[in-house]
Scaffold this motif. Structure first.
Motif, PDB file in Angstrom:
ATOM      1  N   LYS A 119       0.861  -1.177   0.000  1.00 10.65           N
ATOM      2  CA  LYS A 119       0.000   0.000   0.000  1.00 10.65           C
ATOM      3  C   LYS A 119       0.897   1.225   0.000  1.00 10.65           C
ATOM      4  O   LYS A 119       1.749   1.379   0.881  1.00 10.65           O
ATOM      5  N   THR A 120       0.701   2.085  -1.002  1.00  7.29           N
ATOM      6  CA  THR A 120       1.513   3.290  -1.141  1.00  7.29           C
ATOM      7  C   THR A 120       0.657   4.517  -0.875  1.00  7.29           C
ATOM      8  O   THR A 120      -0.444   4.647  -1.420  1.00  7.29           O
ATOM      9  N   LEU A 121       1.170   5.393  -0.043  1.00  7.12           N
ATOM     10  CA  LEU A 121       0.488   6.624   0.311  1.00  7.12           C
ATOM     11  C   LEU A 121       1.388   7.806  -0.046  1.00  7.12           C
ATOM     12  O   LEU A 121       2.616   7.688  -0.054  1.00  7.12           O
ATOM     13  N   GLN A 122       0.759   8.937  -0.336  1.00  6.52           N
ATOM     14  CA  GLN A 122       1.510  10.133  -0.724  1.00  6.52           C
ATOM     15  C   GLN A 122       1.214  11.278   0.229  1.00  6.52           C
ATOM     16  O   GLN A 122       0.083  11.444   0.696  1.00  6.52           O
ATOM     17  N   LEU A 123       2.251  12.043   0.477  1.00  5.38           N
ATOM     18  CA  LEU A 123       2.139  13.249   1.281  1.00  5.38           C
ATOM     19  C   LEU A 123       2.809  14.381   0.510  1.00  5.38           C
ATOM     20  O   LEU A 123       3.971  14.252   0.103  1.00  5.38           O
ATOM     21  N   VAL A 124       2.083  15.450   0.289  1.00  5.56           N
ATOM     22  CA  VAL A 124       2.609  16.602  -0.453  1.00  5.56           C
ATOM     23  C   VAL A 124       2.689  17.785   0.503  1.00  5.56           C
ATOM     24  O   VAL A 124       1.692  18.156   1.138  1.00  5.56           O
ATOM     25  N   VAL A 125       3.891  18.368   0.604  1.00  8.68           N
ATOM     26  CA  VAL A 125       4.101  19.507   1.493  1.00  8.68           C
ATOM     27  C   VAL A 125       4.842  20.607   0.728  1.00  8.68           C
ATOM     28  O   VAL A 125       5.378  20.392  -0.365  1.00  8.68           O
ATOM     29  N   ARG A 126       4.898  21.765   1.355  1.00  5.47           N
ATOM     30  CA  ARG A 126       5.663  22.892   0.815  1.00  5.47           C
ATOM     31  C   ARG A 126       6.469  23.501   1.948  1.00  5.47           C
ATOM     32  O   ARG A 126       5.932  23.776   3.029  1.00  5.47           O
ATOM     33  N   ALA A 127       7.762  23.695   1.718  1.00  3.70           N
ATOM     34  CA  ALA A 127       8.620  24.283   2.733  1.00  3.70           C
ATOM     35  C   ALA A 127       8.538  25.808   2.652  1.00  3.70           C
ATOM     36  O   ALA A 127       8.466  26.384   1.566  1.00  3.70           O
ATOM     37  N   THR A 128       8.571  26.442   3.827  1.00  2.00           N
ATOM     38  CA  THR A 128       8.489  27.903   3.880  1.00  2.00           C
ATOM     39  C   THR A 128       9.836  28.554   4.154  1.00  2.00           C
ATOM     40  O   THR A 128       9.928  29.779   4.173  1.00  2.00           O
ATOM     41  N   LYS A 129      10.872  27.711   4.402  1.00  7.99           N
ATOM     42  CA  LYS A 129      12.197  28.275   4.640  1.00  7.99           C
ATOM     43  C   LYS A 129      13.250  27.290   4.142  1.00  7.99           C
ATOM     44  O   LYS A 129      12.994  26.079   4.055  1.00  7.99           O
ATOM     45  N   PRO A 130      14.444  27.781   3.821  1.00  2.00           N
ATOM     46  CA  PRO A 130      15.499  26.875   3.351  1.00  2.00           C
ATOM     47  C   PRO A 130      16.093  26.078   4.504  1.00  2.00           C
ATOM     48  O   PRO A 130      15.956  26.422   5.677  1.00  2.00           O
TER      49      PRO A 130
END
Length: 244
Positions: A119-130
């Motif tokens: 079972k494969t799950l995905q998580l999508v995030v966005r970073a706000t700092k380096p």
């Protein structure tokens, strides 16, 4: 006596996994005998986790992480709880399979996973700092004993020029299974990029490679796919390519 039932129980503990046959033989006065048998499969939960994601990503760009659970045993694993920590500098954009953000982590509840299944799950995030950030996941399940963990380190950079991203549809990939990669070229700068070209270098063990994007079909050169004669890439715009 006639019409009566007598139940006899005993308990055993298996020392190792396997398939076993148990038989019972009843004998009584007058040469009376009866036999019965049953088959028991003894298993143990063997759960493996793969976590993958981009090695580098520009700050503000979506980063997709894949978490794959694989039941390598012969025992159905039940009541699986998977949790992936979300750093305070991350903004969660999406989670597949019913993942929910709870107290700084994305949580999935999986009722069961059959032997030999994934079972494969995905998580999508966005970073706000380096910075160098670690995405960690932990999984527990009924009768699993000690939980299992996985992590992926991504370097997030503050970029103001051309960036290239690679995202995949599945990870890991089985032998003979097809896989598709999405490649994006994004101009985060202030000036157009003229006469761009893209070369995708593939492993020598891969077969039947093809690619298309930006209205062009890729040309295969050895173990590479090349996209040439691409149109200019204007500031704030991106080109997307599919490689299978």
């Amino acid at each position: 006596d006639p019409g009566q039932t007598r139940r006899i129980e005993y308990q055993v503990a298996a020392k190792k996994t396997g398939e076993y046959s148990t038989s019972a033989k009843l004998s009584a006065a007058g040469g009376f005998t009866r036999e019965a048998s049953c088959r028991t499969v003894v298993g143990e939960p063997k759960l493996k986790m793969y976590k993958s994601g981009p090695d580098r990503r520009a700050v503000g760009r979506p980063a997709t992480y894949h978490i794959t659970l694989e039941n390598e045993g012969n025992y159905q694993i039940r009541n699986i709880r998977l949790a992936s920590k979300v750093d305070a500098s991350f903004v969660m954009l999406a989670a597949s399979g019913g993942g929910r953000l709870l107290g700084g982590e994305v949580v999935w509840e999986i009722p069961y996973l059959e032997p030999g299944k994934r079972k494969t799950l995905q998580l999508v995030v966005r970073a706000t700092k380096p910075g160098e950030l670690i995405s960690r996941a932990e999984c527990i399940a009924e009768k699993l004993g000690q939980g299992i963990q996985g992590e992926k380190t991504t370097i997030f950079e503050q970029r103001r020029d051309l960036v290239v991203e690679i995202d995949k549809t599945v990870d890991p990939v089985e032998v003979g299974e097809s896989a598709t990669y999405t490649i994006k070229a994004i101009n985060l700068g202030q000036a157009p990029i003229n006469a761009p070209s893209l070369q995708v270098i593939l492993p020598a063990e891969w077969r039947n490679a093809s690619g298309k994007g930006a209205g062009i079909v890729a040309t295969q050169i050895g173990t590479s796919l090349k996209f040439a004669n691409l149109p200019p890439l204007e500031p704030g715009r991106e080109m997307q390519f599919q490689v299978s």
